[in-house]
Design a protein around this motif. Structure first.
Motif, PDB file in Angstrom:
ATOM      1  N   GLY A  62     -29.397  50.990  34.163  1.00 56.31           N
ATOM      2  CA  GLY A  62     -30.146  49.834  33.703  1.00 56.31           C
ATOM      3  C   GLY A  62     -31.102  49.315  34.743  1.00 56.31           C
ATOM      4  N   PRO A  63     -31.612  48.096  34.514  1.00 53.36           N
ATOM      5  CA  PRO A  63     -32.550  47.473  35.456  1.00 53.36           C
ATOM      6  C   PRO A  63     -31.816  46.973  36.698  1.00 53.36           C
ATOM      7  CG  PRO A  63     -32.017  45.960  33.698  1.00 53.36           C
ATOM      8  CD  PRO A  63     -31.344  47.266  33.355  1.00 53.36           C
ATOM      9  N   ASP A  64     -32.511  46.267  37.536  1.00 57.79           N
ATOM     10  CA  ASP A  64     -31.885  45.684  38.719  1.00 57.79           C
ATOM     11  C   ASP A  64     -30.743  44.768  38.313  1.00 57.79           C
ATOM     12  OD1 ASP A  64     -33.726  47.017  40.243  1.00 57.79           O
ATOM     13  OD2 ASP A  64     -35.090  45.299  40.413  1.00 57.79           O
ATOM     14  N   ALA A  65     -29.823  44.570  39.228  1.00 62.06           N
ATOM     15  CA  ALA A  65     -28.665  43.727  38.955  1.00 62.06           C
ATOM     16  C   ALA A  65     -29.106  42.343  38.480  1.00 62.06           C
ATOM     17  CB  ALA A  65     -27.815  43.596  40.213  1.00 62.06           C
ATOM     18  N   GLN A  66     -28.424  41.836  37.476  1.00 62.73           N
ATOM     19  CA  GLN A  66     -28.735  40.506  36.965  1.00 62.73           C
ATOM     20  C   GLN A  66     -27.445  39.739  36.709  1.00 62.73           C
ATOM     21  OE1 GLN A  66     -29.747  42.372  32.587  1.00 62.73           O
ATOM     22  NE2 GLN A  66     -30.509  40.328  33.001  1.00 62.73           N
ATOM     23  N   THR A  67     -27.537  38.438  36.789  1.00 66.42           N
ATOM     24  CA  THR A  67     -26.396  37.575  36.513  1.00 66.42           C
ATOM     25  C   THR A  67     -26.317  37.297  35.021  1.00 66.42           C
ATOM     26  OG1 THR A  67     -26.524  36.509  38.679  1.00 66.42           O
ATOM     27  CG2 THR A  67     -25.351  35.320  36.955  1.00 66.42           C
ATOM     28  N   LEU A  68     -25.144  37.492  34.454  1.00 69.23           N
ATOM     29  CA  LEU A  68     -24.882  37.134  33.059  1.00 69.23           C
ATOM     30  C   LEU A  68     -23.796  36.056  33.043  1.00 69.23           C
ATOM     31  CD1 LEU A  68     -24.807  40.654  31.333  1.00 69.23           C
ATOM     32  CD2 LEU A  68     -26.709  39.025  31.429  1.00 69.23           C
ATOM     33  N   TRP A  69     -23.873  35.205  32.037  1.00 65.77           N
ATOM     34  CA  TRP A  69     -22.994  34.040  31.947  1.00 65.77           C
ATOM     35  C   TRP A  69     -22.123  34.113  30.699  1.00 65.77           C
ATOM     36  CZ3 TRP A  69     -23.430  30.697  36.067  1.00 65.77           C
ATOM     37  CH2 TRP A  69     -24.589  30.823  36.845  1.00 65.77           C
ATOM     38  N   LEU A  70     -20.841  33.838  30.873  1.00 66.99           N
ATOM     39  CA  LEU A  70     -19.974  33.643  29.719  1.00 66.99           C
ATOM     40  C   LEU A  70     -20.268  32.262  29.137  1.00 66.99           C
ATOM     41  CD1 LEU A  70     -16.597  35.098  31.021  1.00 66.99           C
ATOM     42  CD2 LEU A  70     -17.889  35.919  29.053  1.00 66.99           C
ATOM     43  N   GLN A  71     -20.471  32.217  27.844  1.00 68.57           N
ATOM     44  CA  GLN A  71     -20.985  30.998  27.230  1.00 68.57           C
ATOM     45  C   GLN A  71     -19.936  29.892  27.125  1.00 68.57           C
ATOM     46  OE1 GLN A  71     -24.526  30.557  26.329  1.00 68.57           O
ATOM     47  NE2 GLN A  71     -24.064  31.975  27.986  1.00 68.57           N
ATOM     48  N   THR A  72     -20.363  28.675  27.496  1.00 65.48           N
ATOM     49  CA  THR A  72     -19.497  27.504  27.339  1.00 65.48           C
ATOM     50  C   THR A  72     -19.444  27.058  25.884  1.00 65.48           C
ATOM     51  OG1 THR A  72     -21.336  26.009  27.835  1.00 65.48           O
ATOM     52  CG2 THR A  72     -19.970  26.724  29.685  1.00 65.48           C
ATOM     53  N   SER A  73     -20.407  27.513  25.095  1.00 60.66           N
ATOM     54  CA  SER A  73     -20.488  27.228  23.666  1.00 60.66           C
ATOM     55  C   SER A  73     -21.580  28.132  23.100  1.00 60.66           C
ATOM     56  CB  SER A  73     -20.828  25.747  23.437  1.00 60.66           C
ATOM     57  OG  SER A  73     -21.835  25.562  22.485  1.00 60.66           O
ATOM     58  N   PRO A  74     -21.530  28.452  21.806  1.00 60.66           N
ATOM     59  CA  PRO A  74     -22.578  29.295  21.222  1.00 60.66           C
ATOM     60  C   PRO A  74     -23.831  28.514  20.822  1.00 60.66           C
ATOM     61  CG  PRO A  74     -20.956  28.803  19.549  1.00 60.66           C
ATOM     62  CD  PRO A  74     -20.446  28.173  20.833  1.00 60.66           C
ATOM     63  N   GLU A  75     -23.967  27.284  21.273  1.00 59.35           N
ATOM     64  CA  GLU A  75     -24.999  26.369  20.789  1.00 59.35           C
ATOM     65  C   GLU A  75     -26.414  26.919  20.904  1.00 59.35           C
ATOM     66  OE1 GLU A  75     -26.492  21.753  21.449  1.00 59.35           O
ATOM     67  OE2 GLU A  75     -24.798  22.536  22.571  1.00 59.35           O
ATOM     68  N   TYR A  76     -26.796  27.393  22.083  1.00 62.42           N
ATOM     69  CA  TYR A  76     -28.188  27.792  22.288  1.00 62.42           C
ATOM     70  C   TYR A  76     -28.567  28.947  21.372  1.00 62.42           C
ATOM     71  CZ  TYR A  76     -28.180  24.926  26.578  1.00 62.42           C
ATOM     72  OH  TYR A  76     -28.104  23.894  27.483  1.00 62.42           O
ATOM     73  N   ALA A  77     -27.696  29.945  21.267  1.00 59.51           N
ATOM     74  CA  ALA A  77     -27.995  31.091  20.413  1.00 59.51           C
ATOM     75  C   ALA A  77     -28.015  30.688  18.937  1.00 59.51           C
ATOM     76  CB  ALA A  77     -26.978  32.199  20.645  1.00 59.51           C
ATOM     77  N   MET A  78     -27.126  29.795  18.544  1.00 57.78           N
ATOM     78  CA  MET A  78     -27.113  29.363  17.144  1.00 57.78           C
ATOM     79  C   MET A  78     -28.370  28.565  16.810  1.00 57.78           C
ATOM     80  SD  MET A  78     -23.069  28.476  16.461  1.00 57.78           S
ATOM     81  CE  MET A  78     -23.232  28.394  14.671  1.00 57.78           C
ATOM     82  N   LYS A  79     -28.865  27.788  17.761  1.00 53.92           N
ATOM     83  CA  LYS A  79     -30.110  27.066  17.510  1.00 53.92           C
ATOM     84  C   LYS A  79     -31.289  28.021  17.376  1.00 53.92           C
ATOM     85  CE  LYS A  79     -28.952  22.502  19.271  1.00 53.92           C
ATOM     86  NZ  LYS A  79     -29.120  21.487  20.329  1.00 53.92           N
TER      87      LYS A  79
END
Length: 322
Positions: A62-79
């Motif tokens: 894949g691309p260069d290393a990146q930080t991924l976050w476990l979601q505190t809530s699905p709010e942003y994606a649902m919006k």
């Protein structure tokens, strides 16, 4: 090693399955679509009071290393789905918050979140009420403004009280902390509300608290009639905080400003800053329909449904046995 066993009884596992079935039937009957969004994301919340888990994605192909976050809530994606004309939607998913495990919290938990285009927060409170009756067979919820609840349980008006009056209230309610005069006004309010009011609320029936101070708006709109308060509500039952809902803010520029304010507060508190979720902001620029949304803790709902005394009794494997 003997801690391989689940902390639930089989009765509790059956109760969880029945509860999820009831919730899905509830929304299916109302034409609300079940959706799925990622638990891992390239962005996370800026909220000063939330801390997210992260991991590094560095696959060789894949691309260069990146930080991924476990979601505190699905709010942003649902919006983002709402901005893409999804219509009314709900989701039952895992959520993750980097907080200490306790009687009512596990770092990994199950969340129900739903959004209703065309609803304001009062209409959504009606629907939350209906869901609680359907799942808990309880009476209809009492409704109080934040101001009314604070006056009832703390004894002062949170919208007009001075800093020194809030500090005096700490002494009155025997809350002993170091240097209370260094805390911002909102921190004093939250301390008094969480330690004095919350444990007393909704002992017999659920209670819905609405019109929180505008400084605690999070992702809610500021009330058009009274700019001192936000169109936000929380639900409590038997001393448990159960749900948090909003008449959702759809203004991308104001949302960016709130993200920036969060990061300024993070810096002042010597916390790491978090980048604003640009995909959410782009979606808001495209247009969020007028809607209300709410997040509800399934595990806490199950505690109430089964009469359990702590979250470990309704989780097969809490973090201590994960």
């Amino acid at each position: 090693m003997t801690d391989w066993t689940p902390t639930t009884s089989h009765t509790a596992r059956l109760a969880r399955a029945a509860l999820l079935k009831t919730i899905r039937h509830f929304f299916d009957a109302r034409g609300v679509l079940e959706v799925d969004t990622p638990l891992l994301s390239q962005a996370t919340v800026t909220d000063v009071h939330l801390d997210a888990f992260n991991t590094t994605f560095a696959h060789a192909a894949g691309p260069d290393a990146q930080t991924l976050w476990l979601q505190t809530s699905p709010e942003y994606a649902m919006k983002r789905l709402l901005c893409a004309d999804s219509g009314p939607i709900y989701q039952i998913c895992k959520a993750f918050r980097h907080e200490g495990a306790g009687r009512f919290h596990n770092p990994e938990f199950t969340m129900l979140e739903w959004y209703r285009p065309g609803f304001d927060h009062h209409a959504l409170m009606d629907e939350v009420d209906e869901l609680l009756v359907a799942t808990l067979q309880c009476d209809r919820a009492e409704r109080l403004t934040y101001q009314q609840a604070f006056q009832r349980h703390v004894g002062i008006d949170p919208l007009t009280a001075r800093q020194d009056q809030l500090i005096t209230a700490l002494d009155t309610h025997q809350i002993d902390i170091d240097a209370p005069d260094t805390l911002p006004r909102d921190s004093l309010l939250q301390l008094l509300f969480s330690m004095v009011a919350e444990p007393l609320m909704g002992q017999q029936t659920p209670v819905m608290i609405y019109s929180f101070p505008a400084s605690q708006a999070a992702l809610a709109r500021v009330n058009q009639t009274d700019p001192r308060v936000a169109d936000r509500f929380e639900v409590y039952f038997k001393g448990i905080e159960l749900a948090n809902g909003f008449f959702e803010l759809g203004d991308a520029s104001e949302q960016r400003q709130r993200f920036n304010q969060d990061n300024q507060q993070r810096e002042a508190n010597q916390l790491p800053q978090r980048p604003a979720d640009e995909r959410l902001l782009s979606a808001l620029d495209h247009g969020l329909p007028d809607c209300a949304g709410v997040a509800l803790g399934i595990d806490r709902l199950l505690i109430l449904a089964t009469g359990a005394s702590a979250i470990d009794e309704v989780l097969n494997f809490p973090v201590s046995r994960a």
